[in-house]
Design a protein around this motif. Structure first.
Motif, PDB file in Angstrom:
ATOM      1  N   ALA A   9     -57.705 -25.490  16.700  1.00  0.00           N
ATOM      2  CA  ALA A   9     -57.112 -25.736  18.020  1.00  0.00           C
ATOM      3  C   ALA A   9     -55.607 -25.806  17.927  1.00  0.00           C
ATOM      4  CB  ALA A   9     -57.681 -27.025  18.609  1.00  0.00           C
ATOM      5  N   LYS A  10     -55.123 -26.417  16.824  1.00  0.00           N
ATOM      6  CA  LYS A  10     -53.686 -26.506  16.659  1.00  0.00           C
ATOM      7  C   LYS A  10     -53.058 -25.132  16.458  1.00  0.00           C
ATOM      8  CE  LYS A  10     -50.153 -28.874  13.930  1.00  0.00           C
ATOM      9  NZ  LYS A  10     -49.898 -29.815  12.782  1.00  0.00           N
ATOM     10  N   ALA A  11     -53.781 -24.281  15.718  1.00  0.00           N
ATOM     11  CA  ALA A  11     -53.260 -22.930  15.471  1.00  0.00           C
ATOM     12  C   ALA A  11     -53.249 -22.099  16.760  1.00  0.00           C
ATOM     13  CB  ALA A  11     -54.102 -22.236  14.405  1.00  0.00           C
ATOM     14  N   LEU A  12     -54.303 -22.260  17.571  1.00  0.00           N
ATOM     15  CA  LEU A  12     -54.373 -21.478  18.814  1.00  0.00           C
ATOM     16  C   LEU A  12     -53.323 -21.933  19.816  1.00  0.00           C
ATOM     17  CD1 LEU A  12     -58.247 -21.154  19.316  1.00  0.00           C
ATOM     18  CD2 LEU A  12     -56.645 -19.378  18.583  1.00  0.00           C
ATOM     19  N   ASN A  13     -53.003 -23.205  19.758  1.00  0.00           N
ATOM     20  CA  ASN A  13     -52.032 -23.728  20.701  1.00  0.00           C
ATOM     21  C   ASN A  13     -50.592 -23.618  20.195  1.00  0.00           C
ATOM     22  OD1 ASN A  13     -53.565 -24.817  23.037  1.00  0.00           O
ATOM     23  ND2 ASN A  13     -54.604 -25.962  21.417  1.00  0.00           N
ATOM     24  N   SER A  14     -50.444 -23.150  18.983  1.00  0.00           N
ATOM     25  CA  SER A  14     -49.102 -22.945  18.455  1.00  0.00           C
ATOM     26  C   SER A  14     -48.419 -21.838  19.240  1.00  0.00           C
ATOM     27  CB  SER A  14     -49.160 -22.592  16.962  1.00  0.00           C
ATOM     28  OG  SER A  14     -49.774 -23.624  16.213  1.00  0.00           O
ATOM     29  N   ARG A  15     -47.131 -22.015  19.424  1.00  0.00           N
ATOM     30  CA  ARG A  15     -46.384 -21.033  20.204  1.00  0.00           C
ATOM     31  C   ARG A  15     -45.726 -20.029  19.271  1.00  0.00           C
ATOM     32  NH1 ARG A  15     -45.842 -22.508  25.451  1.00  0.00           N
ATOM     33  NH2 ARG A  15     -44.091 -21.046  25.713  1.00  0.00           N
ATOM     34  N   TYR A  16     -45.782 -18.727  19.710  1.00  0.00           N
ATOM     35  CA  TYR A  16     -45.186 -17.648  18.936  1.00  0.00           C
ATOM     36  C   TYR A  16     -44.235 -16.888  19.852  1.00  0.00           C
ATOM     37  CZ  TYR A  16     -48.675 -18.545  15.348  1.00  0.00           C
ATOM     38  OH  TYR A  16     -49.455 -19.128  14.374  1.00  0.00           O
ATOM     39  N   LYS A  17     -43.294 -16.270  19.224  1.00  0.00           N
ATOM     40  CA  LYS A  17     -42.272 -15.543  19.975  1.00  0.00           C
ATOM     41  C   LYS A  17     -42.187 -14.100  19.471  1.00  0.00           C
ATOM     42  CE  LYS A  17     -37.489 -15.912  21.534  1.00  0.00           C
ATOM     43  NZ  LYS A  17     -36.210 -16.696  21.447  1.00  0.00           N
ATOM     44  N   LEU A  18     -42.232 -13.182  20.416  1.00  0.00           N
ATOM     45  CA  LEU A  18     -42.114 -11.757  20.104  1.00  0.00           C
ATOM     46  C   LEU A  18     -40.740 -11.306  20.568  1.00  0.00           C
ATOM     47  CD1 LEU A  18     -43.345  -9.040  19.146  1.00  0.00           C
ATOM     48  CD2 LEU A  18     -44.187  -8.721  21.486  1.00  0.00           C
ATOM     49  N   ILE A  19     -39.922 -10.823  19.627  1.00  0.00           N
ATOM     50  CA  ILE A  19     -38.553 -10.425  19.920  1.00  0.00           C
ATOM     51  C   ILE A  19     -38.395  -8.933  19.670  1.00  0.00           C
ATOM     52  CG2 ILE A  19     -36.123 -10.803  19.349  1.00  0.00           C
ATOM     53  CD1 ILE A  19     -36.853 -13.573  18.375  1.00  0.00           C
ATOM     54  N   ILE A  20     -37.713  -8.268  20.595  1.00  0.00           N
ATOM     55  CA  ILE A  20     -37.414  -6.849  20.448  1.00  0.00           C
ATOM     56  C   ILE A  20     -35.917  -6.727  20.175  1.00  0.00           C
ATOM     57  CG2 ILE A  20     -37.412  -4.606  21.585  1.00  0.00           C
ATOM     58  CD1 ILE A  20     -39.766  -5.529  23.244  1.00  0.00           C
ATOM     59  N   LEU A  21     -35.574  -6.146  18.997  1.00  0.00           N
ATOM     60  CA  LEU A  21     -34.200  -6.022  18.564  1.00  0.00           C
ATOM     61  C   LEU A  21     -33.765  -4.569  18.542  1.00  0.00           C
ATOM     62  CD1 LEU A  21     -34.279  -8.524  15.518  1.00  0.00           C
ATOM     63  CD2 LEU A  21     -33.602  -8.999  17.882  1.00  0.00           C
ATOM     64  N   HIS A  22     -32.450  -4.365  18.675  1.00  0.00           N
ATOM     65  CA  HIS A  22     -31.883  -3.031  18.521  1.00  0.00           C
ATOM     66  C   HIS A  22     -31.906  -2.675  17.039  1.00  0.00           C
ATOM     67  CE1 HIS A  22     -28.930   0.243  18.513  1.00  0.00           C
ATOM     68  NE2 HIS A  22     -29.208   0.362  19.829  1.00  0.00           N
ATOM     69  N   GLU A  23     -32.277  -1.445  16.737  1.00  0.00           N
ATOM     70  CA  GLU A  23     -32.484  -1.061  15.346  1.00  0.00           C
ATOM     71  C   GLU A  23     -31.202  -1.136  14.527  1.00  0.00           C
ATOM     72  OE1 GLU A  23     -34.331   2.647  12.716  1.00  0.00           O
ATOM     73  OE2 GLU A  23     -34.026   2.857  14.881  1.00  0.00           O
ATOM     74  N   GLU A  24     -30.062  -0.789  15.108  1.00  0.00           N
ATOM     75  CA  GLU A  24     -28.828  -0.716  14.337  1.00  0.00           C
ATOM     76  C   GLU A  24     -28.014  -2.006  14.433  1.00  0.00           C
ATOM     77  OE1 GLU A  24     -26.768   2.715  15.695  1.00  0.00           O
ATOM     78  OE2 GLU A  24     -28.221   4.127  14.843  1.00  0.00           O
ATOM     79  N   THR A  25     -27.920  -2.557  15.637  1.00  0.00           N
ATOM     80  CA  THR A  25     -27.067  -3.745  15.826  1.00  0.00           C
ATOM     81  C   THR A  25     -27.827  -5.044  15.727  1.00  0.00           C
ATOM     82  OG1 THR A  25     -27.385  -3.700  18.218  1.00  0.00           O
ATOM     83  CG2 THR A  25     -25.560  -2.405  17.326  1.00  0.00           C
ATOM     84  N   PHE A  26     -29.165  -4.946  15.754  1.00  0.00           N
ATOM     85  CA  PHE A  26     -30.031  -6.126  15.726  1.00  0.00           C
ATOM     86  C   PHE A  26     -29.782  -7.048  16.916  1.00  0.00           C
ATOM     87  CE2 PHE A  26     -29.807  -4.833  11.283  1.00  0.00           C
ATOM     88  CZ  PHE A  26     -31.154  -4.710  10.979  1.00  0.00           C
ATOM     89  N   ALA A  27     -29.230  -6.467  17.998  1.00  0.00           N
ATOM     90  CA  ALA A  27     -29.032  -7.261  19.210  1.00  0.00           C
ATOM     91  C   ALA A  27     -30.380  -7.490  19.884  1.00  0.00           C
ATOM     92  CB  ALA A  27     -28.071  -6.559  20.157  1.00  0.00           C
ATOM     93  N   GLU A  28     -30.584  -8.698  20.379  1.00  0.00           N
ATOM     94  CA  GLU A  28     -31.857  -9.025  21.021  1.00  0.00           C
ATOM     95  C   GLU A  28     -31.924  -8.383  22.398  1.00  0.00           C
ATOM     96  OE1 GLU A  28     -34.168 -12.946  22.705  1.00  0.00           O
ATOM     97  OE2 GLU A  28     -32.930 -13.160  20.898  1.00  0.00           O
ATOM     98  N   LYS A  29     -32.945  -7.565  22.602  1.00  0.00           N
ATOM     99  CA  LYS A  29     -33.127  -6.862  23.871  1.00  0.00           C
ATOM    100  C   LYS A  29     -34.168  -7.521  24.756  1.00  0.00           C
ATOM    101  CE  LYS A  29     -30.138  -3.673  22.944  1.00  0.00           C
ATOM    102  NZ  LYS A  29     -28.865  -3.598  23.702  1.00  0.00           N
ATOM    103  N   ALA A  30     -35.196  -8.086  24.181  1.00  0.00           N
ATOM    104  CA  ALA A  30     -36.238  -8.751  24.963  1.00  0.00           C
ATOM    105  C   ALA A  30     -36.971  -9.730  24.072  1.00  0.00           C
ATOM    106  CB  ALA A  30     -37.199  -7.756  25.566  1.00  0.00           C
TER     107      ALA A  30
END
Length: 295
Positions: A9-30
């Motif tokens: 239950a603790k694992a299912l309720n753990s929060r995860y974050k999906l980040i989309i980065l620019h390939e060259e600058t590694f700037a966060e896009k979403a």
């Protein structure tokens, strides 16, 4: 056991974050955040929707023939076989119609190099001419009236007449013809002079009768031949009645042998007096009406 449930239950309720980065600058896009069970539920739902959509696409389109093979049941197969049979029958009818229109071209154009009797002596048994024997283009040398008459008849459809089908192999000698009119023959049939008819001098407005049962395929007026009626009989036989005073039957009408179809007259530029210009055409060849009919 309880520890394992709490851990899950603790694992299912753990929060995860999906980040989309620019390939060259590694700037966060979403970035997308959520609990683990959100991600699992969303993934399973997306897969289920994709499977359902793919299944419906295959079953509702011709793709099913390539993926799952033919799904025709016995009823569908019988309908398919019947449709193929109808298509084959329609092809045969279309071929017969082509022959019919070829014969009408010869009749309306007056293109005939030999009579039926002459063709029997020179042609093998069972053969039929499909083009003008003299090799001429049937469109050449025709007046505008004849061309118009030809195109009008070609626009109609031949009629499949069951009458006299038993005599189809014996020609027309066994037919019982009605005399279209009683009178004096003023001009006889002469194939050498290309006069493929008999002219019968009669009184004005004498009734004209159909020589056999059939369907009226043409009934109209032309400046040269006046009021003209053409009747399609069985066994590829046509009868023509020209220079009529009037016609009382319409195109498509079925007439019995001996039934009145018109009245004799003196219409048309080529007429010199009240008479009936009568022609018989069999398999695209003119025949002498006096060989079969007593006028």
């Amino acid at each position: 056991m309880a520890k394992q449930k709490n851990k899950l239950a603790k694992a299912l309720n753990s929060r995860y974050k999906l980040i989309i980065l620019h390939e060259e600058t590694f700037a966060e896009k979403a970035a997308f955040t959520g609990k683990l069970w959100y991600w699992l539920t969303g993934t399973v739902s997306a897969v289920a929707v994709l499977i359902i959509f793919t299944t419906l696409l295959i079953r509702a389109t011709p793709l099913r023939e390539y993926v799952i093979g033919s799904s025709l049941n016995a009823y569908d197969r019988s309908r398919l076989i019947a449709a193929y049979a109808r298509i084959d029958s329609m092809e045969q009818v279309a071929h017969a119609n082509d022959i019919y229109l070829t014969n009408l071209r010869n009749v309306l154009g007056g293109e005939a190099g030999e009579t039926l009797e002459e063709s029997r002596q020179t042609a093998p048994a069972g053969s039929e001419p499909t083009t003008a024997p003299n090799g001429k283009d049937p469109e050449k040398g025709l007046s505008e009236d004849e061309l118009a008459l030809r195109h009008l008849v070609e626009s109609g459809a031949p009629y499949d007449l069951p009458e006299n089908q038993a005599n189809a192999r014996t020609g027309i000698s066994s037919y019982t013809f009605y005399s279209p009119i009683k009178g004096i023959i003023s001009s006889s049939f002469n194939a050498k002079e290309q006069h493929y008819a008999v002219d019968i001098a009669v009184k004005l407005n004498e009734p004209i009768r159909s020589t056999l049962s059939g369907h009226v395929v043409f009934a109209s007026y032309t400046p040269e031949t006046g009021y003209v009626a053409i009747i399609q009989h069985g066994n590829n036989l046509l009868s023509l009645y020209k220079h009529c005073a009037s016609i009382i039957k319409k195109v498509g009408s079925f007439v019995r042998g001996g039934e009145v179809i018109a009245f004799a007259g003196n219409t048309g530029e080529l007429s010199t007096g009240p008479h009936l210009h009568f022609e018989l055409w069999y398999n695209g060849n003119p025949v002498n009406p006096t060989d079969y009919i007593a006028f």
